[in-house]
Design a protein around this motif. Sequence first.
Motif, short mmCIF file in Angstrom:
data_model
loop_
_atom_site.label_atom_id
_atom_site.label_comp_id
_atom_site.label_asym_id
_atom_site.label_seq_id
_atom_site.Cartn_x
_atom_site.Cartn_y
_atom_site.Cartn_z
N ASN A 233 0.82 -1.21 0.00
CA ASN A 233 0.00 0.00 0.00
C ASN A 233 0.85 1.26 0.00
O ASN A 233 0.39 2.34 -0.37
CB ASN A 233 -0.93 0.01 1.22
N THR A 234 2.14 1.14 0.36
CA THR A 234 3.05 2.28 0.40
C THR A 234 3.75 2.53 -0.94
O THR A 234 4.61 3.42 -1.03
CB THR A 234 4.12 2.06 1.48
N PHE A 235 3.39 1.78 -1.99
CA PHE A 235 4.02 1.94 -3.30
C PHE A 235 3.88 3.38 -3.80
O PHE A 235 2.80 3.96 -3.75
CB PHE A 235 3.39 0.99 -4.31
N ARG A 236 4.99 3.92 -4.28
CA ARG A 236 4.98 5.27 -4.85
C ARG A 236 5.74 5.25 -6.18
O ARG A 236 6.70 4.50 -6.35
CB ARG A 236 5.64 6.28 -3.90
N PHE A 237 5.29 6.10 -7.10
CA PHE A 237 5.92 6.21 -8.41
C PHE A 237 5.68 7.62 -8.94
O PHE A 237 4.55 8.10 -8.92
CB PHE A 237 5.33 5.19 -9.37
N PRO A 238 6.74 8.28 -9.41
CA PRO A 238 8.15 7.84 -9.42
C PRO A 238 8.81 8.10 -8.07
O PRO A 238 8.37 8.96 -7.30
CB PRO A 238 8.76 8.71 -10.50
N GLU A 239 9.86 7.38 -7.81
CA GLU A 239 10.71 7.62 -6.65
C GLU A 239 12.06 6.98 -6.93
O GLU A 239 12.21 6.19 -7.86
CB GLU A 239 10.10 7.05 -5.36
N ASP A 240 13.05 7.32 -6.11
CA ASP A 240 14.40 6.80 -6.31
C ASP A 240 14.56 5.47 -5.60
O ASP A 240 15.15 5.37 -4.52
CB ASP A 240 15.44 7.80 -5.82
N SER A 241 13.98 4.43 -6.18
CA SER A 241 14.09 3.07 -5.65
C SER A 241 14.27 2.13 -6.82
O SER A 241 13.85 2.44 -7.94
CB SER A 241 12.83 2.70 -4.86
N PRO A 242 14.88 0.96 -6.60
CA PRO A 242 15.00 0.00 -7.71
C PRO A 242 13.65 -0.35 -8.33
O PRO A 242 13.53 -0.45 -9.56
CB PRO A 242 15.66 -1.21 -7.05
#
Length: 347
Positions: A233-242
């Motif tokens: 549920n914490t998914f975010r896009f875009p962000e600096d993660s693989p």
Amino acid sequence: MSAAHEGRIQSSEDLAAAISAAVDETPILDVHTHIYSAGFGPLLLWGVDQLVTYHYLIAEVARGDAAVSPEALFAMSKGEQADHIWQTLFLDSSPVSEAQRGVLTTLAALGIDVSSRDLGAARQYFADVTVEQYIDQVFELANVESVVMTNDPFDEQEHAVWEAGGHDDARFHAALRMDALLLGWDTALAKLRGWGYEVNPALDADTCAEVRRFLTDWIDRMKAVYMAVSLANTFRFPEDSPCSRIIENCVLPVARDRGLPFAMMIGVKRAVNPALQLGGDSVGKFDVDVLDGMCAGYPEVKFLVTLLSRENQHELCVAARKFPNLMPFGCWWFLNNPSIIEEMTRM
């Protein structure tokens, strides 16, 4: 002769009957399952012990029987687990939950007398059929024409099946599952290298090109009909993660170029109770603004989306009215409850 017999619809009752008949008679394509064709061997879980020990029921028995800890339950054999769950949830108490009723509905549809309350009789039924016969029977009873599997090339058993040529049952389509790639990049990196892909931790341009090559190779090998991932549920896009960087630079370009949908199942809180293993996951509300941004930013990509939180469903439906490249699907997991299914379907 009545209007219904003449094929004319002259009342709301005629309309309801016609719709019900059409729904009942139309063969089903199930777009998301966790079953396999017989060619995948032990990856296809079937039989009454597998039904009774499904992780929904693991969680329910752990809550309802404090005398047996989750650790003690998992130390049992599969048959012993099934015996314990059957006794606790189906005999010592009334099976009223959706998961419990689902087991009984399945057994009754197969012609097994559940009023006997005899788990042994169900076991005997499965002992007398082959897995191929069972698949045929389930498809016929459910009026299922074909299904889409969940296929993970990072699973060693499944990888070996595909490397050996896959399977030959045309009723089973493939979906390329990418959880291991998106949510475990460090581990996936080592496997990709072992398979001959020249990748490095930095996710630079060359590595992203190799990840795209991996995705297209496996889409072709599986004949995948979409790509999929289950997200928190914490998914975010875009962000600096693989995860975000691989989606942006690899998954979405491949989805666009190959014309394949990207399916996202969002809203899981993983392992809130680790002792329950697969049964220990929970649900969290997702920020639908993230989905709005993805649909607006990538109009040429088709997004298939199911959200796990009931509180998200109205926002998801509104978002789907705004973006033609967004298709909601499914009453997933904790939403698999008749009252919620009716509410969502009406919406």
